[in-house]
Design a protein around this motif. Structure first.
Motif, short mmCIF file in Angstrom:
data_model
loop_
_atom_site.label_atom_id
_atom_site.label_comp_id
_atom_site.label_asym_id
_atom_site.label_seq_id
_atom_site.Cartn_x
_atom_site.Cartn_y
_atom_site.Cartn_z
N UNK A 34 0.83 -1.20 0.00
CA UNK A 34 0.00 0.00 0.00
C UNK A 34 0.87 1.25 0.00
N UNK A 35 1.92 1.26 0.82
CA UNK A 35 2.83 2.40 0.87
C UNK A 35 3.52 2.58 -0.48
N UNK A 36 3.90 1.46 -1.09
CA UNK A 36 4.57 1.54 -2.39
C UNK A 36 3.61 2.05 -3.46
N UNK A 37 2.32 1.70 -3.36
CA UNK A 37 1.35 2.11 -4.37
C UNK A 37 0.99 3.59 -4.26
N UNK A 38 0.76 4.08 -3.05
CA UNK A 38 0.30 5.46 -2.89
C UNK A 38 1.40 6.38 -2.38
N UNK A 39 2.48 5.83 -1.92
CA UNK A 39 3.56 6.65 -1.39
C UNK A 39 3.31 7.00 0.07
N UNK A 40 4.35 7.46 0.72
CA UNK A 40 4.19 7.76 2.14
C UNK A 40 3.33 8.98 2.37
N UNK A 41 3.33 9.92 1.45
CA UNK A 41 2.47 11.10 1.59
C UNK A 41 1.00 10.71 1.44
N UNK A 42 0.73 9.81 0.52
CA UNK A 42 -0.65 9.33 0.35
C UNK A 42 -1.13 8.55 1.55
N UNK A 43 -0.24 7.77 2.14
CA UNK A 43 -0.60 7.01 3.34
C UNK A 43 -0.91 7.96 4.50
N UNK A 44 -0.07 8.97 4.68
CA UNK A 44 -0.31 9.95 5.75
C UNK A 44 -1.60 10.71 5.48
N UNK A 45 -1.85 11.09 4.23
CA UNK A 45 -3.09 11.80 3.90
C UNK A 45 -4.30 10.91 4.17
N UNK A 46 -4.20 9.63 3.88
CA UNK A 46 -5.30 8.71 4.16
C UNK A 46 -5.57 8.57 5.65
N UNK A 47 -4.51 8.48 6.44
CA UNK A 47 -4.65 8.39 7.90
C UNK A 47 -5.27 9.66 8.46
N UNK A 48 -4.79 10.80 8.00
CA UNK A 48 -5.34 12.08 8.47
C UNK A 48 -6.80 12.23 8.04
N UNK A 49 -7.11 11.84 6.82
CA UNK A 49 -8.50 11.91 6.36
C UNK A 49 -9.41 11.00 7.16
N UNK A 50 -8.94 9.79 7.49
CA UNK A 50 -9.74 8.87 8.31
C UNK A 50 -9.94 9.46 9.71
#
Length: 95
Positions: free
Chosen positions: A7-23
């Motif tokens: 998942x991190x490789x697919x969306x990148x670490x910025x995308x993962x952080x944005x997903x966590x913040x959005x959740x």
């Protein structure tokens, strides 16, 4: 763990952080709304139960009043006398 790495490789670490913040933000926004809905449901249940209790009390009072009125009609028309127990105790003193 490999799914998380993929998942991190697919969306990148910025995308993962944005997903966590959005959740987290959506959870923070949904919590007060859930409390509001639960409060309204509880209030409706309490009001419904109070109305049922009041209705039962009113029916009981009406039954006692009707019983007393029927006894008075019976005594008035001469079918029974007060000495024979024709008048039930309706809570009023008659001295």
């Amino acid at each position: 763990m490999t799914i998380l790495l993929q998942l991190v490789a697919a969306v990148g670490w910025r995308g993962l952080i944005a997903g966590v913040v959005g959740a987290a933000l959506s959870a923070v926004a949904a919590y007060p709304a859930g409390r509001l809905v639960e409060r309204a449901v509880c209030k409706e249940r309490i009001v419904r139960r109070l109305a049922e209790v009041e209705l039962q009390n009113q029916e009981t009072r009406n039954a006692r009043i009707q019983e007393a009125l029927d006894a008075r009609r019976t005594v008035r028309h001469g079918n029974a006398s007060a000495a024979d127990g024709g008048l039930p105790d309706d809570g009023f003193r008659r001295d």
